[in-house]
Enzyme design. Structure first.
Site, mmCIF file in Angstrom:
data_model
loop_
_atom_site.group_PDB
_atom_site.id
_atom_site.type_symbol
_atom_site.label_atom_id
_atom_site.label_comp_id
_atom_site.label_asym_id
_atom_site.label_seq_id
_atom_site.Cartn_x
_atom_site.Cartn_y
_atom_site.Cartn_z
ATOM 1 N N LYS A 173 0.890 -1.177 0.000
ATOM 2 C CA LYS A 173 0.000 0.000 0.000
ATOM 3 C C LYS A 173 0.919 1.215 0.000
ATOM 4 O O LYS A 173 1.626 1.482 0.960
ATOM 5 C CB LYS A 173 -0.880 -0.074 1.250
ATOM 6 C CG LYS A 173 -2.023 0.922 1.347
ATOM 7 C CD LYS A 173 -1.593 2.300 1.199
ATOM 8 C CE LYS A 173 -2.301 3.373 1.915
ATOM 9 N NZ LYS A 173 -1.792 4.669 1.442
ATOM 10 N N GLU A 248 7.872 0.488 12.223
ATOM 11 C CA GLU A 248 8.950 1.489 12.199
ATOM 12 C C GLU A 248 8.258 2.837 12.310
ATOM 13 O O GLU A 248 7.669 3.322 11.347
ATOM 14 C CB GLU A 248 9.735 1.410 10.883
ATOM 15 C CG GLU A 248 10.383 0.070 10.595
ATOM 16 C CD GLU A 248 11.654 -0.158 11.392
ATOM 17 O OE1 GLU A 248 12.086 0.733 12.145
ATOM 18 O OE2 GLU A 248 12.211 -1.263 11.266
ATOM 19 N N CYS A 282 12.668 10.091 9.699
ATOM 20 C CA CYS A 282 12.401 9.586 11.051
ATOM 21 C C CYS A 282 13.634 9.740 11.928
ATOM 22 O O CYS A 282 13.528 9.908 13.131
ATOM 23 C CB CYS A 282 11.975 8.127 10.975
ATOM 24 S SG CYS A 282 13.100 7.139 9.992
ATOM 25 N N GLU A 383 7.445 15.027 17.517
ATOM 26 C CA GLU A 383 8.168 14.930 16.259
ATOM 27 C C GLU A 383 7.704 16.060 15.345
ATOM 28 O O GLU A 383 6.537 16.100 14.958
ATOM 29 C CB GLU A 383 7.865 13.571 15.616
ATOM 30 C CG GLU A 383 8.621 13.339 14.345
ATOM 31 C CD GLU A 383 8.289 11.990 13.718
ATOM 32 O OE1 GLU A 383 7.102 11.619 13.700
ATOM 33 O OE2 GLU A 383 9.217 11.321 13.243
HETATM 34 P P1 NAD Z 1 1.319 8.099 8.364
HETATM 35 O O1 NAD Z 1 1.309 7.245 9.553
HETATM 36 O O2 NAD Z 1 0.321 9.185 8.265
HETATM 37 O O3 NAD Z 1 1.154 7.240 7.039
HETATM 38 C C1 NAD Z 1 1.994 6.149 6.721
HETATM 39 C C2 NAD Z 1 1.260 5.209 5.805
HETATM 40 O O4 NAD Z 1 0.158 4.664 6.507
HETATM 41 C C3 NAD Z 1 0.686 5.872 4.563
HETATM 42 O O5 NAD Z 1 0.807 5.008 3.459
HETATM 43 C C4 NAD Z 1 -0.775 6.060 4.926
HETATM 44 O O6 NAD Z 1 -1.632 6.095 3.804
HETATM 45 C C5 NAD Z 1 -1.032 4.817 5.758
HETATM 46 N N1 NAD Z 1 -2.147 4.927 6.707
HETATM 47 C C6 NAD Z 1 -2.702 6.028 7.236
HETATM 48 N N2 NAD Z 1 -3.698 5.687 8.092
HETATM 49 C C7 NAD Z 1 -3.760 4.332 8.107
HETATM 50 C C8 NAD Z 1 -4.550 3.383 8.788
HETATM 51 N N3 NAD Z 1 -5.497 3.754 9.646
HETATM 52 N N4 NAD Z 1 -4.322 2.086 8.568
HETATM 53 C C9 NAD Z 1 -3.353 1.694 7.720
HETATM 54 N N5 NAD Z 1 -2.573 2.542 7.046
HETATM 55 C C10 NAD Z 1 -2.767 3.849 7.237
HETATM 56 O O7 NAD Z 1 2.795 8.688 8.269
HETATM 57 P P2 NAD Z 1 3.363 9.726 7.216
HETATM 58 O O8 NAD Z 1 2.944 11.098 7.591
HETATM 59 O O9 NAD Z 1 3.090 9.253 5.832
HETATM 60 O O10 NAD Z 1 4.934 9.542 7.463
HETATM 61 C C11 NAD Z 1 5.623 10.230 8.429
HETATM 62 C C12 NAD Z 1 5.841 9.375 9.667
HETATM 63 O O11 NAD Z 1 6.528 8.187 9.332
HETATM 64 C C13 NAD Z 1 6.696 10.070 10.700
HETATM 65 O O12 NAD Z 1 6.166 9.889 11.979
HETATM 66 C C14 NAD Z 1 8.040 9.352 10.581
HETATM 67 O O13 NAD Z 1 8.851 9.407 11.723
HETATM 68 C C15 NAD Z 1 7.603 7.969 10.259
HETATM 69 N N6 NAD Z 1 8.702 7.237 9.647
HETATM 70 C C16 NAD Z 1 9.348 6.271 10.386
HETATM 71 C C17 NAD Z 1 10.437 5.593 9.848
HETATM 72 C C18 NAD Z 1 11.175 4.539 10.635
HETATM 73 O O14 NAD Z 1 11.959 3.816 10.035
HETATM 74 N N7 NAD Z 1 10.965 4.404 11.925
HETATM 75 C C19 NAD Z 1 10.869 5.895 8.553
HETATM 76 C C20 NAD Z 1 10.200 6.888 7.847
HETATM 77 C C21 NAD Z 1 9.118 7.548 8.401
#
Ligand code: NAD
Length: 480
Positions: A173, A248, A282, A383
């Site tokens: 996804k 993650e 992140c 964050e």
């Molecule tokens: P997000 O959680 O909003 O979205 C991530 C993904 O989840 C997207 O594809 C989104 O469409 C999907 N999603 C949203 N709601 C969902 C649900 N209810 N069920 C299933 N999937 C759902 O995050 P974002 O804003 O896209 O990304 C930024 C975040 O990601 C930051 O918090 C960052 O720290 C984190 N991140 C972590 C790592 C790591 O390795 N730990 C790496 C990169 C980013």
């Protein structure tokens, strides 16, 4: 208008009901592409396709699966320029950074092609001479990958590489903000000739697609990268079906700069890791703690080097920073700056949108250093996921540890010191899954990467990234 389709069961298709998502170029705030918005029926087709493909894919030898991954890796390398252009347009990062990420995605596929051949079991002698235990690893089944927009290819590649190399099939996804470059990446895997259903790549709303994947009894594993908030939803959704989950999640990375460090190295690293990709990493540096007697000198140099960063449209000019990916990111950055300033922090540089006509429509923001911050401020607790970093002094190493650990997150930390014993003390005392000492990149391809505390659990990178997709089987044999 650029139009792309999604990949289900080896075919490029629209969503069944033809719904679409618009993709915005953050350099101008304008829509330039659209992709299908998949709904339940589309997701179910992808799940069924992945299930149908599992039996034969998992039966292939690791070296045959590896051959497909190597071919896919070569295709990503061949198409890297066109994929990187798409990434810059949808995500905003400068072209050279996008190119580096695409190359990394290709390298990850090649790495897992090799690592898949090193899934070794064990033979354990039992107490009785004629008995023996064998431990083998078998693929868990259909996996689902959910990834965010900040590193649209790299974060997908870890999941696709680990899953396919271990013998799992996958439904990916993709992020709605940046679907184009990961679709092009999935196309390379498809064009490498993997059988239909082995990789399915869909776009659509996370909150709609997520529950379809979580509720499915066919999907056995969910690999999620995203915010801690969404991570909670993912974990809750996977409880009823007892799925294996890896998360993650978010971070708030502390950096401890000690008086004996190579200051120029610490300054250079701080600039890179605070502002690269506009802080939308992140493991971006969010909090810097500097030993008090070098505090002023560090800030002076940090500001001087940060002011040299060039901001622009990375698809047209050679620059260090592009726009932020979303307007929401700009708003969070502004609110964290306003909160800090209202509580006594000073803006050492940045703090606003850059001036000039070329920045007018895009989601641009200046890299911002806040000095004299404290832990009552949001920038030190939440964050920001933007180009904003807080700096404060410390006077003892115990205090530095206490400050570094005063966070719900535990993804990574950075330490600058030339003292081996200090590096050892700080790296053991700070609660994070990854520590970088005298460098700012804790994540490398062949070593495990994962968070502690609210930054999640499970690992990507290295062999550990592969074992997330494998089940352990113990076979006890009696030799007759
Ligand atoms: P997000 O959680 O909003 O979205 C991530 C993904 O989840 C997207 O594809 C989104 O469409 C999907 N999603 C949203 N709601 C969902 C649900 N209810 N069920 C299933 N999937 C759902 O995050 P974002 O804003 O896209 O990304 C930024 C975040 O990601 C930051 O918090 C960052 O720290 C984190 N991140 C972590 C790592 C790591 O390795 N730990 C790496 C990169 C980013």
């Amino acid at each position: 208008m650029l139009k792309k389709q999604i990949l289900i069961n080896g075919a490029w298709v629209d969503a069944e009901n033809k719904d679409v998502i618009k993709v915005i170029n953050p350099a101008y705030g304008e829509v330039f592409a659209e992709v299908p918005k998949a709904h339940k029926a589309d997701v179910e087709k992808a799940i069924n396709a992945a299930a149908a493909a599992f039996e034969s894919w998992s039966s292939l030898s690791p070296s045959k699966r590896g051959a497909y991954l190597r071919k896919a890796s070569s295709l990503v390398f061949e198409r890297k320029e066109e994929i990187a252009k798409l990434m810059t347009m949808e995500q905003g990062k400068p072209y050279k950074e996008a190119l580096g990420e695409v190359e990394k995605g290709a390298t990850i596929l090649r790495y897992y092609a090799e690592e898949g051949e090193r899934i070794y079991g064990r033979i354990i002698a039992n107490e009785e001479e004629d008995f023996e235990s064998r431990v083998i690893y078998q693929p868990i089944g259909v996996a689902a990958a959910i990834s965010p927009w900040n590193y649209p290819i790299e974060l997908l590649a870890w999941k696709v590489g680990g899953a396919l190399a271990s013998g799992c099939t996958i439904i990916a996804k993709l992020p709605s903000e940046t679907p184009l470059s990961p679709l092009a990446f999935a196309e390379c895997v498809h064009d490498a000739g993997v059988p239909a259903g082995v990789i399915n790549a869909i776009t659509g709303s996370g909150s709609e697609i997520g529950p379809v994947l979580f509720d499915s009894k066919i999907v056995k594993k969910v690999a999620f990268t995203g915010s801690t908030e969404t991570g909670h939803e993912v974990l809750k959704g996977c409880i009823p079906t007892f799925k294996k989950v890896s998360l993650e999640l978010g971070g708030s990375l502390p950096t401890v700069i000690c008086r004996d460090c190579k200051l120029d190295l610490a300054v250079k690293g701080s600039v890179r890791r605070s502002f690269r990709n506009m802080g939308q990493i992140c493991i971006a540096i969010n909090r810097i703690y500097v030993e008090d007697d070098i505090y002023e000198e560090f800030i002076e140099k940090f500001v001087e080097e940060t002011r040299k960063l060039k901001i622009g449209d990375g698809s047209k000019e050679d620059c260090d920073l592009g726009p932020m990916c979303t307007m929401g990111g700009v708003k969070t950055s502004v609110s964290h700056i306003e909160d800090a300033v209202s509580k006594g922090a000073k803006i050492a540089c940045g703090g606003k949108k850059p001036e000039g006509a070329k920045y007018e429509k895009g989601y641009y923001f200046e890299p911002t250093i806040l000095r004299d911050v404290n832990h009552d401020m949001l920038v030190m607790k939440e964050e920001t996921f933007g180009p904003v970093v807080g700096v404060m002094p410390f006077s003892t190493y115990e205090e530095a540890v206490q400050l570094a650990n005063d966070s719900v997150y535990g993804l990574a930390s950075i330490i600058f010191t030339e003292s081996l014993s200090l590096a050892n003390y700080l790296s053991k005392k700070i609660d994070s899954g990854n520590v970088a000492i005298n460098n700012v990149d804790a994540g490398v391809i062949n070593a495990p990467y994962g968070g502690w505390k609210d930054s999640g659990f499970g690992h990507e990178h290295g062999p550990e990234g592969l074992y997330e997709y494998l089940l352990i089987k113990h076979i006890r044999i009696r030799y007759l």
